[in-house]
Design an enzyme around this catalytic site. Sequence first.
Site, PDB file in Angstrom:
ATOM      1  N   GLU A  30       2.654  -0.343  -2.805  1.00 47.48           N
ATOM      2  CA  GLU A  30       1.515   0.581  -2.869  1.00 47.48           C
ATOM      3  C   GLU A  30       1.923   2.032  -2.653  1.00 47.48           C
ATOM      4  O   GLU A  30       1.269   2.953  -3.140  1.00 47.48           O
ATOM      5  CB  GLU A  30       0.447   0.185  -1.839  1.00 47.48           C
ATOM      6  CG  GLU A  30       0.823   0.358  -0.375  1.00 47.48           C
ATOM      7  CD  GLU A  30       1.481  -0.855   0.256  1.00 47.48           C
ATOM      8  OE1 GLU A  30       1.432  -1.005   1.489  1.00 47.48           O
ATOM      9  OE2 GLU A  30       2.066  -1.655  -0.507  1.00 47.48           O
ATOM     10  N   HIS A  83       6.730  -2.310   0.269  1.00 40.42           N
ATOM     11  CA  HIS A  83       5.340  -1.861   0.115  1.00 40.42           C
ATOM     12  C   HIS A  83       5.177  -1.167  -1.231  1.00 40.42           C
ATOM     13  O   HIS A  83       5.317   0.066  -1.327  1.00 40.42           O
ATOM     14  CB  HIS A  83       4.964  -0.900   1.246  1.00 40.42           C
ATOM     15  CG  HIS A  83       4.797  -1.542   2.582  1.00 40.42           C
ATOM     16  ND1 HIS A  83       3.580  -1.943   3.072  1.00 40.42           N
ATOM     17  CD2 HIS A  83       5.720  -1.876   3.523  1.00 40.42           C
ATOM     18  CE1 HIS A  83       3.741  -2.483   4.268  1.00 40.42           C
ATOM     19  NE2 HIS A  83       5.028  -2.458   4.566  1.00 40.42           N
ATOM     20  N   CYS A 111       4.933  -7.442   2.618  1.00 36.65           N
ATOM     21  CA  CYS A 111       5.597  -7.343   3.917  1.00 36.65           C
ATOM     22  C   CYS A 111       5.257  -8.565   4.775  1.00 36.65           C
ATOM     23  O   CYS A 111       5.716  -9.668   4.466  1.00 36.65           O
ATOM     24  CB  CYS A 111       5.227  -6.028   4.598  1.00 36.65           C
ATOM     25  SG  CYS A 111       6.366  -5.549   5.925  1.00 36.65           S
TER      26      CYS A 111
END
Length: 478
Positions: free
Chosen positions: A425, A423, A296
């Site tokens: 994750e 993102h 990001c």
Amino acid sequence: MKYVVVMGGVISGLGKGVTASSIGVVLKACGLRVTSIKIDPYFNADAGTISPHEHGEVFVLDDGGEVDLDLGNYERFLDIKLTRDHSITAGKIHHVIPHITNEIQDWIERIAMVPVDGEVDPADVYIIELGGTIGAGNLCVVHVGLVPVLNVVGEQDQKADQAILKVLNLESVAEEPNLEEWMARADLYDTLHETVRIAMVGKYTGVSDTYLSVMKALLHACIACGRKLLVDWVPSTDLEDSTASVAPDAYSTAWSLLRGADGILVPGGFGERGVEGKILAAKHARENDVPFLGICLGMQLAVVEFACHVLKLPDANSTEFDAKTENPCVIIMPECSNEGKGGTMRRGSKRTFFKVANSKSAKLYGSVNHIDERFRHRYQVNPNVVQLFENNGLQVVGTDKTGEIVQIVEIPNHRFFVGVQFHPEFMSRPSKPSALFVGLIAASCGQLDGVLQDAACNHEPQQNQRAEKRPAASDLGD
């Protein structure tokens, strides 16, 4: 529908979320389908408007919901996909409904019917976590208490899963829990001795919960690569030239950690503080062939660094930090507002189309045409300067369907230099680690060539295995 209510004791951070998730894992291992909801007492409508220093990570769901980090635990442990309605806050209720108790009950019963595991019918068991500090038949209450000193005295007489199944009258339909996969993963983790050292360069390094999903994704990838994770927290402000004079010890320590890392990760964030340090971290990684993953804002600042030091545009910047820059390489998105937070952002699951099939990113995802990942941003790489970047060695390998929104960049002749607007994750699971986190760890410990070869042979991505078989949760073509 059976209900398990998990509530806590006298302090926050006691482990209710992990307890609720663990109960779900055991019930799922018994052959039951499980869903979850979190009830929080704060008056914000969602977690997106709370400072990370106060509340930790904002977890983003497929539908763009900004929720408590415990919903991330539920998704990771149970491998499910929740919605914004699986998070109840006092703010959501009080803003619209005067009859609080009835509305909470109705909300719980309504969302209990929503499948979260890809099936059509509702789940068997609904786990409800009551946040904050503060049965029988179809309801079981689990209280998580504070135990300051715990002496291990041997195996408990009655295990938690057995007790819950008994209270819920599910003993006759539940199987013996099959936790072999989890036990094997735990055993493997206990045998890991070779380390990989990752420098985490951010502005919230004093609050580890701020980067909880990033830490979990790193751990998942390390287990997949057979390495023990060591994270060095590097406050990005400590890398900046201004720190050298006012806090020389902190400056020296930060640079020592950065230079000693096997890989560098610059996660997402907001605000101007620490931006220069993140740019310097990206520069160090690029110039010294150190594996790098920018997420990001981390990707945007890697682009700014490239513009400043490779394209020789010293005033290049993001308009988020310099609205008057003559070389804006990161700009506000047309559909977003630069006033306020939360709802003004592009959020949730969006589709990324690969432009370069032989890129490292595309190979790590299993050479699929597109992937679905979760976004939370307001700024984007300026499409007007993309060709200039590509002519000088920064390759755009993934975009949205229009080709205008840059979503993945790489430096092809670098060992591993990847920036992503999304993102990754948030989609990582213990059994399905994020492809890009696997790439970072593999590159950091000399395994990347083997990982890419395995991906090419299997034609199966490390993660997003159903990327081409299912639509994104939002607009199909976005």
